[in-house]
Scaffold this motif. Structure first.
Motif, mmCIF file in Angstrom:
data_model
loop_
_atom_site.group_PDB
_atom_site.id
_atom_site.type_symbol
_atom_site.label_atom_id
_atom_site.label_comp_id
_atom_site.label_asym_id
_atom_site.label_seq_id
_atom_site.Cartn_x
_atom_site.Cartn_y
_atom_site.Cartn_z
ATOM 1 N N ILE A 92 0.999 -1.452 0.034
ATOM 2 C CA ILE A 92 -0.035 0.013 0.074
ATOM 3 C C ILE A 92 0.854 1.043 -0.001
ATOM 4 C CG2 ILE A 92 -1.924 1.219 1.262
ATOM 5 C CD1 ILE A 92 -2.584 -1.422 2.598
ATOM 6 N N GLY A 93 0.488 2.316 -0.914
ATOM 7 C CA GLY A 93 1.144 3.454 -0.972
ATOM 8 C C GLY A 93 0.372 4.658 -0.496
ATOM 9 N N VAL A 111 12.000 9.794 -1.028
ATOM 10 C CA VAL A 111 11.511 8.781 -1.629
ATOM 11 C C VAL A 111 11.854 7.332 -1.282
ATOM 12 C CG1 VAL A 111 11.484 7.762 -4.086
ATOM 13 C CG2 VAL A 111 11.160 10.071 -3.698
ATOM 14 N N LEU A 112 13.345 7.263 -0.832
ATOM 15 C CA LEU A 112 13.671 5.983 -0.388
ATOM 16 C C LEU A 112 13.348 5.396 1.200
ATOM 17 C CD1 LEU A 112 17.291 6.182 -2.081
ATOM 18 C CD2 LEU A 112 15.504 4.431 -2.485
ATOM 19 N N MET A 113 12.649 6.360 1.719
ATOM 20 C CA MET A 113 12.180 6.008 3.102
ATOM 21 C C MET A 113 11.514 4.710 3.292
ATOM 22 S SD MET A 113 13.745 8.005 5.606
ATOM 23 C CE MET A 113 14.789 9.491 5.276
ATOM 24 N N PRO A 114 10.390 4.541 2.750
ATOM 25 C CA PRO A 114 9.710 3.311 2.793
ATOM 26 C C PRO A 114 10.379 1.837 2.511
ATOM 27 C CG PRO A 114 8.398 4.943 1.536
ATOM 28 C CD PRO A 114 9.809 5.267 1.640
ATOM 29 N N ARG A 123 17.280 2.095 -5.009
ATOM 30 C CA ARG A 123 17.790 3.554 -5.289
ATOM 31 C C ARG A 123 17.539 3.822 -6.900
ATOM 32 N NH1 ARG A 123 21.185 7.498 -3.355
ATOM 33 N NH2 ARG A 123 22.370 8.705 -5.000
ATOM 34 N N ALA A 124 17.833 2.656 -7.633
ATOM 35 C CA ALA A 124 17.835 2.738 -9.010
ATOM 36 C C ALA A 124 16.434 3.081 -9.572
ATOM 37 C CB ALA A 124 18.167 1.362 -9.670
ATOM 38 N N THR A 125 15.442 2.470 -8.981
ATOM 39 C CA THR A 125 14.105 2.589 -9.044
ATOM 40 C C THR A 125 13.626 4.141 -8.695
ATOM 41 O OG1 THR A 125 13.550 0.229 -8.886
ATOM 42 C CG2 THR A 125 11.773 1.811 -8.697
ATOM 43 N N VAL A 161 7.576 3.789 -5.183
ATOM 44 C CA VAL A 161 8.714 3.414 -5.440
ATOM 45 C C VAL A 161 8.856 1.760 -4.988
ATOM 46 C CG1 VAL A 161 9.481 4.034 -2.991
ATOM 47 C CG2 VAL A 161 11.155 3.872 -4.907
ATOM 48 N N ALA A 162 7.801 1.193 -4.078
ATOM 49 C CA ALA A 162 7.991 -0.057 -3.917
ATOM 50 C C ALA A 162 7.135 -0.840 -4.673
ATOM 51 C CB ALA A 162 7.708 -0.283 -2.189
ATOM 52 N N ARG A 163 6.664 -0.177 -5.410
ATOM 53 C CA ARG A 163 5.589 -1.032 -6.538
ATOM 54 C C ARG A 163 4.503 -1.425 -5.643
ATOM 55 N NH1 ARG A 163 7.839 1.491 -10.650
ATOM 56 N NH2 ARG A 163 9.542 0.628 -11.622
ATOM 57 N N PRO A 164 3.659 -0.644 -5.037
ATOM 58 C CA PRO A 164 2.462 -1.332 -4.265
ATOM 59 C C PRO A 164 1.436 -1.611 -5.063
ATOM 60 C CG PRO A 164 2.335 1.109 -3.944
ATOM 61 C CD PRO A 164 3.824 0.671 -4.664
#
Length: 230
Positions: A92-93, A111-114, A123-125, A161-164
């Motif tokens: 879930i985002g 952006v990278l926190m989650p 990072r690349a994503t 970023v985590a592809r939820p």
């Protein structure tokens, strides 16, 4: 694949009451909602009708007084708190009206926190997504060095970023001017199409709602969905 298999989020009879001065105040009185993979759904309603309450329930940030909630065919209300937190972080985002970026960190770090919480190296994503929303030259800037629209784009990338499987947005353009809001609406749709996440957007903005695949309105604690937002 059956139509049923395409449902990514399903709520049935969600109710939520709060104790106010020793009396139960029932804000949601039985919400039913189905959201399919990659679908854009708007939920409208005036301030105070329960849009944010519903978002918190759908996002598993709060538990309902009664009802059922399945996400990715998982009965999330039966998960223990720790397992539920892991599920939420993975699937879930969230995007809120006020971006809630951490002021001491750069756009990329926010952006990278989650991903850092989940122990993933994305990072690349993150760099790719920031580039896709026009922030390639701003990712090393802190929130105080960005405009309101840029901060909301960072917040949207953070949610993706985590592809939820699903992104829940609470008045994502409510703090922006009209031109910036329109740009953000278009970006939201583009990102949903490009990455396949379902979006459920809580809003009082009918123009935004009409740009979604479907829309509904909360009235008297019940969600009434329309067949089409067009």
């Amino acid at each position: 694949m059956s139509e049923r298999a395409n449902i990514i989020l399903e709520a049935r009879g969600l109710r939520k009451a709060f104790d106010v001065g020793g009396h139960d105040l029932e804000v949601l009185k039985g919400v039913d909602l189905q959201v399919r993979a990659g679908e854009l759904v708007a939920v409208m309603g005036a301030s105070g009708v329960g849009k944010s309450t519903l978002l918190h329930l759908l996002g598993t940030l709060d538990r309902p007084t009664a009802g059922e909630l399945r996400i990715a065919d998982t009965d999330v209300l039966n998960l223990e708190d720790q397992a539920l937190s892991r599920f939420r972080n993975r699937h879930i985002g969230f995007v809120f009206q006020f971006h809630h970026l951490l002021p001491e960190f750069t756009a990329l770090e926010n952006v990278l926190m989650p991903a850092l919480v989940a122990g993933n190296d994305l990072r690349a994503t993150a760099v790719e997504l920031l580039d896709s929303v026009g922030l390639a030259d701003r990712m090393d800037h802190r929130p105080g060095e960005l405009s309101g629209g840029e901060c909301q784009r960072v917040a949207m990338v953070r949610a993706l970023v985590a592809r939820p499987l699903v992104v829940l947005a609470d008045e994502p353009s409510g703090n922006l001017d009209e031109a910036t809001s329109e740009s953000l609406h278009q970006l939201l749709a583009e990102l949903a199409r490009a990455h396949g996440q379902a979006f459920v957007v809580m809003t009082h903005d009918r123009k935004l709602a009409q740009s979604m695949d479907r829309m509904g309105r909360i009235e008297a604690g019940v969600l009434h969905m329309e067949e089409s937002a067009a």
